[in-house]
Motif scaffolding. Structure first.
Motif, mmCIF file in Angstrom:
data_model
loop_
_atom_site.group_PDB
_atom_site.id
_atom_site.type_symbol
_atom_site.label_atom_id
_atom_site.label_comp_id
_atom_site.label_asym_id
_atom_site.label_seq_id
_atom_site.Cartn_x
_atom_site.Cartn_y
_atom_site.Cartn_z
ATOM 1 N N GLY A 157 0.797 -1.307 0.053
ATOM 2 C CA GLY A 157 0.050 -0.042 0.008
ATOM 3 C C GLY A 157 0.965 1.506 -0.081
ATOM 4 O O GLY A 157 2.024 1.132 0.397
ATOM 5 N N LEU A 159 2.278 3.896 1.827
ATOM 6 C CA LEU A 159 2.316 4.208 3.196
ATOM 7 C C LEU A 159 2.476 5.820 3.351
ATOM 8 O O LEU A 159 2.108 6.343 4.397
ATOM 9 N N VAL A 168 5.012 -3.914 3.338
ATOM 10 C CA VAL A 168 4.909 -4.234 4.785
ATOM 11 C C VAL A 168 5.395 -5.616 4.922
ATOM 12 O O VAL A 168 4.517 -6.319 4.299
ATOM 13 N N ALA A 185 8.427 -1.738 7.239
ATOM 14 C CA ALA A 185 7.963 -1.307 6.154
ATOM 15 C C ALA A 185 9.309 -1.140 5.271
ATOM 16 O O ALA A 185 10.133 -0.675 5.680
ATOM 17 N N VAL A 216 -3.067 -3.593 4.713
ATOM 18 C CA VAL A 216 -2.952 -2.225 4.470
ATOM 19 C C VAL A 216 -4.012 -1.910 3.961
ATOM 20 O O VAL A 216 -4.485 -2.391 2.909
ATOM 21 N N GLY A 220 -3.621 4.229 3.690
ATOM 22 C CA GLY A 220 -2.428 3.983 3.960
ATOM 23 C C GLY A 220 -2.076 3.396 5.392
ATOM 24 O O GLY A 220 -0.988 3.297 5.696
ATOM 25 N N THR A 221 -3.127 3.219 6.006
ATOM 26 C CA THR A 221 -2.947 2.797 7.435
ATOM 27 C C THR A 221 -2.821 1.269 7.369
ATOM 28 O O THR A 221 -3.157 0.562 6.601
ATOM 29 N N VAL A 222 -1.637 0.948 8.429
ATOM 30 C CA VAL A 222 -1.081 -0.491 8.596
ATOM 31 C C VAL A 222 -1.831 -0.930 9.745
ATOM 32 O O VAL A 222 -1.738 -0.487 10.711
ATOM 33 N N ARG A 248 -0.077 4.627 11.241
ATOM 34 C CA ARG A 248 0.322 5.568 9.997
ATOM 35 C C ARG A 248 1.631 5.957 10.138
ATOM 36 O O ARG A 248 2.250 6.452 11.131
#
Length: 400
Positions: A157, A159, A168, A185, A216, A220-222, A248
């Motif tokens: 994604g 990030l 990631v 990441a 993801v 962009g949030t993991v 984030r």
């Protein structure tokens, strides 16, 4: 002026007229024809120049649009034609599409497949203090090898919001059945090499002790699924409380932006404690040495404990005697090391006292020393429970 000077000047002037007039051609018919032909050539050249300017521009433009290649080619040199006195019209302003501007450099794509990430050395952020785990340069492994960094899972994604995708990875340093874990990441530099963007989250000695999965999302949030306990130690992985937490990129590191920040008490946990007095051995009538230690076990938790496992790590020469062992489930094993006593149900807030006697056979030398005395809560099915405060689960007992 004197008379002689006047005569000299007249003679010079006469000589000048004879010389110049001899070189001058009278304008006869031939000279007139030459003059007319020269003027006609100048008018024809001017007319040709005008025709080329009017017709050539539209014809060349049409050919450029109709040809197979619409890109402008090299400009031909200007023909050697006499310049017309007519002022040259200004060149047309180029269209915006013809303006030469440097295109924006493309951001490197940081998407790596599992095979690509396994095939190159990478840098892993430092593991927590204690475990001797590789960091850099190191290769991730496709399976859990002891002492190696295992690539458990990965996702992709954008990030950092640069329009390109990053990778990631969930990585574990395998140490037995456990080992620390972290989500890392990765990105790609301008030369196409793998670079480490940063650590998203890692396990700790306290909580979380385990990472189960990652994901993801579009912004962009993991998202990482974390657990309060690690499997092993006598309890299964399903006892772990699981939470999804979001992280984030904040320009220099990742920070949690969603999900819980703490765990409640695990339903499979308990809190028991132990104390023990010194074991003082005295000589009996038969020549052996005997003594008693007082052990107190307390349930400090808010719910009952099904069983309590008590262990006394005394030397092999110090064996359980008859008195005080009746509360233990079954007879204590004289040959077992350490000596164990399994107690039954202990209610919340309750305490049990045990006066446990020991004997050393006649003629066996035994000096002064220390022995561990420890307890552990056990649940239904005889599985060890999670101890919330291990500091008071062990004491040292002096024997002499």
């Amino acid at each position: 002026m004197s008379e002689q000077e006047t005569l000299d000047f007249a003679e010079d002037f006469a000589r000048y007229r004879r010389t110049v007039l001899a070189e001058v051609e009278a304008p006869g018919p031939a000279a007139v024809r030459r003059t007319v032909r020269a003027r006609s050539r100048r008018r024809l050249a001017a007319s040709a120049t005008t025709a080329l300017a009017l017709f050539g521009g539209s014809a060349v433009g049409y050919a450029a649009l109709s040809g197979p290649d619409h890109r402008p080619g090299p400009v031909d040199p200007t023909p050697s034609i006499s310049v017309s006195p007519t002022p040259t019209p200004p060149s047309p302003t180029p269209s915006p599409s013809a303006t030469s501007a440097s295109p924006t450099a493309a951001v490197p794509d940081g998407r790596f497949s599992r095979a690509q990430l396994l095939g190159v050395p990478v840098t892993v952020p430092a593991w927590r203090a204690g475990p001797d785990c590789p960091t850099s340069p190191t290769r991730l492994t496709a399976e859990g090898r002891e002492g190696q960094n295992w690539l458990v899972a990965l996702d992709h994604g954008d990030l950092d919001g640069d329009g390109a995708v990053e990778t990631v990875a969930l990585v574990q340093c395998v140490l037995g059945t456990r080992g620390p874990m972290q989500v890392v990441a990765f990105d790609r530099d301008g030369e196409g090499k793998v670079v480490t963007l940063g650590r998203v989250v890692a396990t700790t000695i306290d909580k979380p002790q385990w990472l189960f999965a990652l994901d993801v999302v579009s912004d962009g949030t993991v998202r990482v699924q974390v657990g309060d306990i690690a499997p092993g130690g006598g309890w299964p992985g399903e006892w772990s409380q699981r939470q999804w937490r979001g992280y984030r990129w904040k320009g220099e590191s990742f920070a949690q932006v969603s999900g819980p920040t703490a765990f409640g008490q695990n339903p499979h946990s308990a809190d028991v404690s132990v104390t023990a007095t010194d074991l003082v051995l005295t000589t009996a009538d038969d020549g052996s040495r005997t003594g008693t230690t007082t052990v107190r076990i307390r349930n400090r938790g808010t719910k009952p404990v099904e069983y309590v496992d008590l262990q006394l790590d005394v030397p092999a020469a110090v064996r359980p005697d008859v008195d005080g062992w009746a509360p233990c489930r079954g007879e204590p094993q004289h040959s077992r090391q350490p000596v164990a006593c399994n107690l039954g149900r202990l209610a919340a807030g309750a305490e049990v006292r045990l006066d446990l006697s020991f004997r050393v056979a006649e003629g066996v030398a035994l000096g002064t020393g220390k022995a561990d005395v420890s307890v552990w809560p056990v649940g239904a099915g005889f599985r060890n429970l999670l101890e919330t405060n291990e500091a008071d689960n062990r004491v040292l007992m002096t024997y002499r």
